[in-house]
Design a protein around this motif. Structure first.
Motif, PDB file in Angstrom:
ATOM      1  N   VAL A   1      13.911  -5.946  -6.185  1.00  0.00           N
ATOM      2  CA  VAL A   1      13.456  -4.500  -6.102  1.00  0.00           C
ATOM      3  C   VAL A   1      12.359  -4.415  -6.596  1.00  0.00           C
ATOM      4  O   VAL A   1      11.677  -4.077  -6.993  1.00  0.00           O
ATOM      5  CB  VAL A   1      14.653  -4.185  -6.360  1.00  0.00           C
ATOM      6  N   LYS A   2      11.921  -3.758  -5.666  1.00  0.00           N
ATOM      7  CA  LYS A   2      10.503  -2.898  -5.150  1.00  0.00           C
ATOM      8  C   LYS A   2      10.531  -1.053  -5.364  1.00  0.00           C
ATOM      9  O   LYS A   2      10.810  -1.045  -4.398  1.00  0.00           O
ATOM     10  CB  LYS A   2       9.207  -3.317  -4.621  1.00  0.00           C
ATOM     11  N   LEU A   3      10.324  -0.579  -6.763  1.00  0.00           N
ATOM     12  CA  LEU A   3      10.334   0.846  -6.620  1.00  0.00           C
ATOM     13  C   LEU A   3       9.254   1.888  -6.199  1.00  0.00           C
ATOM     14  O   LEU A   3       8.179   1.305  -6.320  1.00  0.00           O
ATOM     15  CB  LEU A   3      11.179   1.245  -8.258  1.00  0.00           C
ATOM     16  N   LYS A   4       9.171   2.867  -5.603  1.00  0.00           N
ATOM     17  CA  LYS A   4       7.864   3.320  -4.951  1.00  0.00           C
ATOM     18  C   LYS A   4       8.384   4.278  -6.572  1.00  0.00           C
ATOM     19  O   LYS A   4       9.171   5.127  -7.017  1.00  0.00           O
ATOM     20  CB  LYS A   4       8.223   4.353  -3.403  1.00  0.00           C
ATOM     21  N   VAL A   5       6.897   4.312  -7.462  1.00  0.00           N
ATOM     22  CA  VAL A   5       6.558   5.248  -8.165  1.00  0.00           C
ATOM     23  C   VAL A   5       5.569   5.930  -8.316  1.00  0.00           C
ATOM     24  O   VAL A   5       4.905   6.294  -7.269  1.00  0.00           O
ATOM     25  CB  VAL A   5       6.760   4.997  -9.882  1.00  0.00           C
TER      26      VAL A   5
ATOM     27  N   LEU B   1      -2.770  -5.936  -6.634  1.00  0.00           N
ATOM     28  CA  LEU B   1      -3.438  -4.880  -5.833  1.00  0.00           C
ATOM     29  C   LEU B   1      -2.723  -4.632  -4.587  1.00  0.00           C
ATOM     30  O   LEU B   1      -2.494  -5.598  -4.023  1.00  0.00           O
ATOM     31  CB  LEU B   1      -5.165  -4.632  -5.559  1.00  0.00           C
ATOM     32  N   ASP B   2      -3.039  -3.108  -3.254  1.00  0.00           N
ATOM     33  CA  ASP B   2      -2.261  -3.369  -1.866  1.00  0.00           C
ATOM     34  C   ASP B   2      -2.989  -2.438  -1.386  1.00  0.00           C
ATOM     35  O   ASP B   2      -4.959  -3.362  -0.989  1.00  0.00           O
ATOM     36  CB  ASP B   2      -1.001  -2.323  -2.046  1.00  0.00           C
ATOM     37  N   GLU B   3      -3.651  -1.969  -1.624  1.00  0.00           N
ATOM     38  CA  GLU B   3      -3.938  -0.855  -0.877  1.00  0.00           C
ATOM     39  C   GLU B   3      -6.396  -1.442  -0.474  1.00  0.00           C
ATOM     40  O   GLU B   3      -6.604  -0.538  -0.104  1.00  0.00           O
ATOM     41  CB  GLU B   3      -4.356   1.070  -0.673  1.00  0.00           C
ATOM     42  N   ALA B   4      -6.094  -1.551  -1.962  1.00  0.00           N
ATOM     43  CA  ALA B   4      -7.682  -1.519  -2.129  1.00  0.00           C
ATOM     44  C   ALA B   4      -8.333  -2.678  -1.316  1.00  0.00           C
ATOM     45  O   ALA B   4      -9.432  -3.099  -1.796  1.00  0.00           O
ATOM     46  CB  ALA B   4      -7.512  -1.371  -3.895  1.00  0.00           C
TER      47      ALA B   4
ATOM     48  N   VAL C   1       2.768  -3.861 -11.688  1.00  0.00           N
ATOM     49  CA  VAL C   1       2.823  -2.461 -11.144  1.00  0.00           C
ATOM     50  C   VAL C   1       1.880  -2.668 -10.160  1.00  0.00           C
ATOM     51  O   VAL C   1       0.131  -2.977  -9.860  1.00  0.00           O
ATOM     52  CB  VAL C   1       2.063  -1.878 -12.565  1.00  0.00           C
ATOM     53  N   GLU C   2       1.713  -2.341  -9.264  1.00  0.00           N
ATOM     54  CA  GLU C   2       0.912  -2.356  -7.794  1.00  0.00           C
ATOM     55  C   GLU C   2       0.578  -1.187  -7.295  1.00  0.00           C
ATOM     56  O   GLU C   2       1.342  -0.151  -7.148  1.00  0.00           O
ATOM     57  CB  GLU C   2       2.148  -2.292  -6.734  1.00  0.00           C
ATOM     58  N   GLN C   3      -1.119  -1.182  -7.294  1.00  0.00           N
ATOM     59  CA  GLN C   3      -2.004   0.244  -6.712  1.00  0.00           C
ATOM     60  C   GLN C   3      -1.692   1.836  -7.082  1.00  0.00           C
ATOM     61  O   GLN C   3      -1.064   2.194  -6.819  1.00  0.00           O
ATOM     62  CB  GLN C   3      -2.071   0.164  -5.319  1.00  0.00           C
TER      63      GLN C   3
ATOM     64  N   LEU D   1      -1.696 -10.222  -5.771  1.00  0.00           N
ATOM     65  CA  LEU D   1      -2.216  -9.430  -4.871  1.00  0.00           C
ATOM     66  C   LEU D   1      -0.908  -9.628  -3.498  1.00  0.00           C
ATOM     67  O   LEU D   1      -0.767 -10.318  -3.614  1.00  0.00           O
ATOM     68  CB  LEU D   1      -3.199  -9.993  -3.802  1.00  0.00           C
ATOM     69  N   ASN D   2      -0.983  -8.159  -3.224  1.00  0.00           N
ATOM     70  CA  ASN D   2      -0.322  -8.396  -1.956  1.00  0.00           C
ATOM     71  C   ASN D   2      -0.705  -8.266  -0.882  1.00  0.00           C
ATOM     72  O   ASN D   2      -1.481  -7.562  -0.584  1.00  0.00           O
ATOM     73  CB  ASN D   2       0.524  -6.557  -2.288  1.00  0.00           C
ATOM     74  N   VAL D   3      -0.425  -9.351   0.518  1.00  0.00           N
ATOM     75  CA  VAL D   3      -1.229  -9.764   0.973  1.00  0.00           C
ATOM     76  C   VAL D   3      -0.524  -9.666   2.396  1.00  0.00           C
ATOM     77  O   VAL D   3       0.710  -9.903   2.949  1.00  0.00           O
ATOM     78  CB  VAL D   3      -1.083 -11.516   1.669  1.00  0.00           C
ATOM     79  N   LYS D   4      -1.002  -8.261   3.085  1.00  0.00           N
ATOM     80  CA  LYS D   4      -0.173  -8.561   4.301  1.00  0.00           C
ATOM     81  C   LYS D   4      -1.470  -8.187   5.504  1.00  0.00           C
ATOM     82  O   LYS D   4      -2.325  -7.696   5.376  1.00  0.00           O
ATOM     83  CB  LYS D   4      -0.267  -6.330   4.371  1.00  0.00           C
ATOM     84  N   PRO D   5      -0.900  -8.983   6.684  1.00  0.00           N
ATOM     85  CA  PRO D   5      -1.797  -9.288   7.612  1.00  0.00           C
ATOM     86  C   PRO D   5      -2.240  -7.757   8.212  1.00  0.00           C
ATOM     87  O   PRO D   5      -3.977  -8.064   8.575  1.00  0.00           O
ATOM     88  CB  PRO D   5      -1.161  -9.625   8.948  1.00  0.00           C
TER      89      PRO D   5
ATOM     90  N   VAL E   1       7.151  -2.273  -9.234  1.00  0.00           N
ATOM     91  CA  VAL E   1       6.969  -0.264  -9.191  1.00  0.00           C
ATOM     92  C   VAL E   1       5.389  -0.693  -7.566  1.00  0.00           C
ATOM     93  O   VAL E   1       4.630  -1.756  -8.216  1.00  0.00           O
ATOM     94  CB  VAL E   1       7.182  -0.040 -10.039  1.00  0.00           C
ATOM     95  N   ASP E   2       5.244   0.467  -7.017  1.00  0.00           N
ATOM     96  CA  ASP E   2       4.696   0.761  -6.212  1.00  0.00           C
ATOM     97  C   ASP E   2       3.965   2.017  -6.419  1.00  0.00           C
ATOM     98  O   ASP E   2       5.210   2.631  -6.027  1.00  0.00           O
ATOM     99  CB  ASP E   2       4.744  -0.082  -4.798  1.00  0.00           C
ATOM    100  N   ALA E   3       2.825   2.273  -6.679  1.00  0.00           N
ATOM    101  CA  ALA E   3       2.609   3.978  -6.929  1.00  0.00           C
ATOM    102  C   ALA E   3       1.950   4.502  -5.872  1.00  0.00           C
ATOM    103  O   ALA E   3       1.770   5.801  -5.666  1.00  0.00           O
ATOM    104  CB  ALA E   3       1.560   3.708  -8.160  1.00  0.00           C
ATOM    105  N   ASN E   4       1.570   2.969  -5.139  1.00  0.00           N
ATOM    106  CA  ASN E   4       0.274   4.076  -3.825  1.00  0.00           C
ATOM    107  C   ASN E   4      -0.227   4.819  -4.365  1.00  0.00           C
ATOM    108  O   ASN E   4      -0.972   5.824  -3.334  1.00  0.00           O
ATOM    109  CB  ASN E   4       1.089   4.731  -2.562  1.00  0.00           C
ATOM    110  N   GLY E   5      -0.907   4.283  -5.403  1.00  0.00           N
ATOM    111  CA  GLY E   5      -2.472   5.479  -5.563  1.00  0.00           C
ATOM    112  C   GLY E   5      -2.643   6.132  -6.037  1.00  0.00           C
ATOM    113  O   GLY E   5      -3.590   7.054  -6.281  1.00  0.00           O
TER     114      GLY E   5
HETATM  115 MG   LIG Z   1       2.319  -1.092  -1.752  1.00  0.00          MG
END
Ligand SMILES: [Mg+2]
Length: 375
Positions: A160-164, A241-244, A216-218, A263-267, A187-191
């Motif tokens: 489970v990933k929580l947005k924080v 890292l995600d958005e970076a 802790v993501e981004q 690293l979070n890899v999104k095509p 957790v994912d902070a989206n910057g």
């Molecule tokens: Mg993310």
């Protein structure tokens, strides 16, 4: 394989549950799909750009516009390599690449998972299924959060990933950890800690170090690799890292700077499946943990992500949720479903391995572009 034409199809689909944000309550959303037609087969790709440019600069209407005016005409005239002349627009490029790859693979009877394994330096052992993970938004209320997490754990999700964000971090993490001591949690902070600076972010996020988080993501801005490197040295929890990361070159910079351990890899974010394999391979040979991210895809994008996620360097469960997590009714014949063991099957048929079926009422717009310039 001769490309005869490309069609852009915008569909509007109902969500399984209304999506509540600061801007209001959304019960449905539109998605731009790309259909590539050859003499032998047709293929589908999904553009994961969201309605608003709040994740990255890309957004749905902009992606659709660049596809029609700049990307599709180039690909019809010169193949996928011709997209390189266009700067940015990774999500639009990824959708078009996916459609053309899918058409070519269907014509040859080759599954996408096998095609990706063939070009990866670290394909790993063959996987028929991959572990499923799910993301939970900012509820702003701990009881509601625990209810939501409990529901997802009960459904069988393994991670489970929580947005924080600032003001919503240690309290929800402590509550979820207390209720689920053994849960794989991140957790994912989206910057969102960008405004606090590295010192402020380090102070806030160090309080999460005792909760056994996977990562802790981004936490910082998408252009702040140096800040992430400094922050990572001050936290025990690995940074992801995600958005970076918009390309394999970005990934190379992040690895060289020590800006992440995961690293979070999104095509969609890196411009396509082939670039995603390059990022994956770089992670595998650099000792960087990797997982396959998600973007509220329909069954079209999800099928491609499942094929990617089967690669051996993906060492952590991805944001790979079942179709019913987001959609009332999916647009593919075999939507992703969660197995009893907390995994989702990797499609094994030719191409992305699912057939697309669009309810006529869902289609908002169709634009056909022929290789010969006709309509
Ligand atoms: Mg993310």
């Amino acid at each position: 394989m001769e490309l005869k034409g490309i069609e852009l199809v915008t569909v509007r689909l109902s969500l399984a549950e209304p999506w509540v944000t600061a801007m209001g309550r959304i019960a449905e959303r539109s998605v731009v799909l790309v259909r590539a037609v050859t003499d032998d087969a047709e293929g589908w790709g999904e553009c994961v750009a969201q309605p608003e440019p709040t994740y990255t600069a890309e957004y749905e209407a902009g992606a659709r516009a660049v596809l029609e005016a700049h990307l599709a005409p180039r690909v019809l005239a010169g193949g996928l390599a011709a997209m390189e002349a266009v700067k940015g627009h990774q999500m639009a490029k990824a959708a078009l690449e996916a459609a053309v790859l899918d058409a070519g693979l269907r014509a040859r009877g080759v599954a996408l998972v096998d095609a990706l394994r063939a070009v990866s330096s670290h394909p790993g052992p063959h996987r028929e299924r991959v572990p499923a993970g799910v993301a939970v938004g900012v509820t702003g209320d701990v009881d509601r959060l625990l209810e939501e997490v409990g529901k997802r754990v009960g459904e069988g999700y393994r991670r489970v990933k929580l947005k924080v964000g600032p003001g919503w971090d240690v309290v929800p993490v402590a509550a979820v950890r207390d209720a689920h001591p053994g849960l794989a949690l991140q957790v994912d902070a989206n910057g969102s800690y960008r405004a606090l600076g590295v010192d402020g972010a380090a102070g806030a996020l160090a309080r999460l170090d005792g909760y056994g988080l996977l990562m802790v993501e981004q936490p910082l801005g998408d252009d702040d690799l140096v800040g992430h490197a400094e922050l990572g040295r001050r936290l025990a929890t690995p940074l992801c890292l995600d958005e970076a990361i918009a390309s394999d070159d970005d990934a190379a910079s992040a690895v060289a700077l020590g800006a992440c351990r995961v690293l979070n890899v999104k095509p969609g974010r890196v411009g396509g499946l082939r670039e995603a394999v390059r990022v994956h391979d770089r992670c595998a040979r650099s000792g960087i943990g990797a997982w396959c991210g998600g973007m509220l895809e329909t069954g079209v994008g999800r099928a491609a992500n499942l094929a990617l996620a089967a690669l051996g360097g993906f060492s952590l469960p991805g944001d790979l949720s079942a179709s019913d997590r987001y959609w009332a009714t999916d647009i593919v014949d075999r939507p992703a479903t969660l197995q009893a063991d907390g995994t989702i099957a990797v499609p094994a048929g030719p191409g992305i391995g699912v057939s697309v079926s669009l309810p006529p009422a869902s289609v908002v717009d169709r634009t056909w572009m022929s290789a010969r310039g006709g309509a």
